[in-house]
Design a protein around this motif. Structure first.
Motif, short mmCIF file in Angstrom:
data_model
loop_
_atom_site.label_atom_id
_atom_site.label_comp_id
_atom_site.label_asym_id
_atom_site.label_seq_id
_atom_site.Cartn_x
_atom_site.Cartn_y
_atom_site.Cartn_z
N VAL A 49 -10.73 11.68 84.29
CA VAL A 49 -9.70 12.38 83.27
C VAL A 49 -8.47 12.50 84.10
O VAL A 49 -7.45 11.85 83.11
N ALA A 50 -8.42 13.26 85.00
CA ALA A 50 -7.03 13.39 85.62
C ALA A 50 -6.47 12.11 86.06
O ALA A 50 -5.20 11.90 85.82
N MET A 51 -7.18 11.02 86.48
CA MET A 51 -6.78 9.81 86.94
C MET A 51 -6.19 9.01 85.70
O MET A 51 -5.08 8.35 85.61
N LYS A 52 -6.87 9.10 84.53
CA LYS A 52 -6.50 8.47 83.32
C LYS A 52 -5.10 8.92 82.76
O LYS A 52 -4.22 8.34 82.33
N SER A 53 -4.96 10.24 82.96
CA SER A 53 -3.66 10.83 82.63
C SER A 53 -2.52 10.72 83.56
O SER A 53 -1.37 11.17 83.29
N CYS A 54 -2.96 10.07 84.75
CA CYS A 54 -1.83 9.97 85.81
C CYS A 54 -0.81 8.87 85.71
O CYS A 54 -1.41 7.96 84.94
N ARG A 55 0.29 9.21 85.43
CA ARG A 55 1.52 8.03 85.24
C ARG A 55 2.07 7.53 86.56
O ARG A 55 2.57 6.43 86.60
N GLU A 56 2.23 8.22 87.66
CA GLU A 56 2.84 7.73 88.79
C GLU A 56 2.21 8.41 90.07
O GLU A 56 1.69 9.35 90.19
N GLY A 57 2.09 7.39 90.88
CA GLY A 57 1.43 7.66 92.30
C GLY A 57 0.08 7.73 92.50
O GLY A 57 -0.51 8.54 93.14
N CYS A 58 -0.65 7.00 91.42
CA CYS A 58 -2.14 7.16 91.44
C CYS A 58 -2.99 5.77 91.30
O CYS A 58 -3.80 5.58 90.43
N SER A 59 -2.34 4.69 92.08
CA SER A 59 -2.90 3.61 92.05
C SER A 59 -3.93 3.21 93.26
O SER A 59 -3.60 3.76 94.45
N LEU A 60 -4.64 2.30 93.27
CA LEU A 60 -5.53 2.00 94.43
C LEU A 60 -4.77 0.85 94.84
O LEU A 60 -4.31 -0.23 94.30
N LEU A 61 -4.47 0.85 96.33
CA LEU A 61 -3.57 -0.27 96.98
C LEU A 61 -4.39 -1.75 97.11
O LEU A 61 -4.01 -2.84 96.83
N ASP A 62 -5.66 -1.43 97.40
CA ASP A 62 -6.32 -2.34 97.67
C ASP A 62 -7.91 -2.39 96.93
O ASP A 62 -8.25 -1.38 96.64
N SER A 63 -8.38 -3.72 96.63
CA SER A 63 -9.66 -3.14 96.15
C SER A 63 -10.70 -2.96 97.14
O SER A 63 -10.38 -3.14 98.26
N VAL A 64 -11.68 -2.23 96.52
CA VAL A 64 -12.67 -1.35 97.25
C VAL A 64 -14.07 -1.90 96.90
O VAL A 64 -14.34 -2.29 95.47
N THR A 65 -15.22 -1.88 97.63
CA THR A 65 -16.63 -2.39 97.17
C THR A 65 -16.98 -0.91 96.78
O THR A 65 -17.09 0.05 97.38
N VAL A 66 -17.81 -1.19 95.80
CA VAL A 66 -18.61 -0.10 94.98
C VAL A 66 -20.01 -0.52 94.76
O VAL A 66 -20.13 -1.55 94.58
N PRO A 67 -20.84 0.56 94.67
CA PRO A 67 -22.44 0.18 94.28
C PRO A 67 -22.38 -0.20 92.64
O PRO A 67 -21.66 0.05 91.73
N GLN A 68 -23.41 -1.33 92.51
CA GLN A 68 -23.72 -1.41 90.96
C GLN A 68 -24.22 -0.17 90.24
O GLN A 68 -25.03 0.63 91.02
N THR A 69 -23.92 0.12 89.22
CA THR A 69 -24.20 1.38 88.38
C THR A 69 -25.42 0.75 87.55
O THR A 69 -26.07 1.88 87.17
N ARG A 70 -25.47 -0.12 86.89
CA ARG A 70 -26.54 -0.56 86.15
C ARG A 70 -27.73 -0.55 86.60
O ARG A 70 -28.12 -0.86 88.01
N VAL A 71 -28.70 0.19 85.93
CA VAL A 71 -30.24 0.13 86.39
C VAL A 71 -31.29 -0.68 85.63
O VAL A 71 -31.18 -0.16 84.45
#
Length: 185
Positions: A49-71
């Motif tokens: 929620v905090a990230m969604k409301s952030c307007r400045e200084g809150c971006s990810l510079l490079d893409s990252v690897t994450v786990p699949q969440t679908r079960v």
């Protein structure tokens, strides 16, 4: 800010105190109590929620690897406990790496606290898994060889994956952990 950090540390402290409580013939296993996981999930949602409301200084510079969440429950149930644990632990490791990357790219100080708290909570979940006698995960040299992953390029997507992974695969692993099963005689 300090209050949220204190709540996470309080939850961990309560777990440790319950393990060491003297005089119990059969120690309680508060680590099996999903309220602890629910607390971590809520804090992950707060970060999202905090990230969604952030307007400045809150971006990810490079893409990252994450786990699949679908079960896929049919596939999940066919896996043995070790395979399930390895999938969850590799996912926790990937999330920790991704959140660390996010932490270094975010300049918004309010978000730093949420991200730091999320990383601490992942470490606490790993401690819970160790306490359940789940074999410890040895991370690979890189995420390239891990199955069941994908890449995200936004901080919001990363935090959504974090929440969904805790709600899904981590919860399933804790529900089915052998140490949490009650013997019915």
């Amino acid at each position: 800010m300090l209050q949220k950090t204190g709540r996470g540390l309080l939850a961990l402290l309560l777990i440790v105190l319950e393990w060491t409580r003297p005089g119990l013939l059969s120690p309680l296993r508060p680590i099996c109590d999903l309220r602890v996981l629910n607390h971590f999930i809520q804090e992950a949602r707060d970060a999202e929620v905090a990230m969604k409301s952030c307007r400045e200084g809150c971006s990810l510079l490079d893409s990252v690897t994450v786990p699949q969440t679908r079960v896929d429950f049919d596939v999940w149930e066919k896996k043995n406990a070790l395979e399930q644990a390895q999938e969850v632990q590799s996912g926790l490791w990937l999330l920790q790496q991704a959140l660390s990357s996010l932490r270094s790219s975010v300049t918004n100080t309010a978000l730093h606290n949420h991200i730091d708290n999320s990383i601490r909570n992942l470490l606490s979940i790993n401690a819970v898994l160790r306490s359940l006698n789940i074999q410890e995960f040895t991370p690979p040299a890189s995420a390239a060889g891990l199955e069941g992953t994908w890449r995200v390029s936004s901080a919001t997507d990363l935090l959504q994956v974090h929440v969904n992974f805790l709600r899904g695969k981590v919860r399933l692993l804790l529900l089915d952990a052998q140490a949490c099963q009650q013997d019915v005689s």
